[in-house]
Design a protein around this motif. Structure first.
Motif, PDB file in Angstrom:
ATOM      1  N   VAL A  55      39.952  77.056  20.885  1.00 30.00           N
ATOM      2  CA  VAL A  55      40.923  76.185  20.202  1.00 30.00           C
ATOM      3  C   VAL A  55      40.157  75.268  19.261  1.00 30.00           C
TER       4      VAL A  55
ATOM      5  N   PHE B 120      34.342  76.071  16.830  1.00 29.17           N
ATOM      6  CA  PHE B 120      35.517  75.954  17.692  1.00 29.17           C
ATOM      7  C   PHE B 120      35.048  75.560  19.082  1.00 29.17           C
TER       8      PHE B 120
ATOM      9  N   HIS C 189      38.190  69.939  23.674  1.00 26.54           N
ATOM     10  CA  HIS C 189      39.445  70.216  22.974  1.00 26.54           C
ATOM     11  C   HIS C 189      39.346  70.128  21.459  1.00 26.54           C
TER      12      HIS C 189
END
Length: 85
Positions: free
Chosen positions: A21, A32, A62
């Motif tokens: 993500v 990422f 995240h």
């Protein structure tokens, strides 16, 4: 409606269940986070994938940013980590 034109290229990640993500780019690659694996990933335009494990188990990265050749990663542990590849 006609489908969009252009090619789609998939880049397989070495780590099973990586769950990538939060994607961002620098001048040389795309970065990422892998929330399922606790890692930061990088893929170059030619498809070379590099993974950087985070030292804290269960960190669940995240989001990330890549200013000035440093990678900053937001962690679900309430911390922010930096990576200098």
């Amino acid at each position: 409606m006609s489908p969009p034109e252009g090619a789609v290229t998939h880049f397989a990640l070495p780590t099973e269940k990586a769950a990538p993500v939060g994607i961002t780019a620098d001048d040389q690659a795309v970065w990422f986070v892998e929330i399922g694996a606790g890692q930061v990933g990088r893929v170059t335009p030619d498809g070379e994938v590099t993974e950087f494990p985070l030292p804290t188990a269960g960190s669940e990265p995240h989001g990330l940013a890549v200013p000035d050749d440093e990678v900053w990663v937001a962690l679900e542990t309430g911390k922010v980590a930096t990576l200098r590849p």
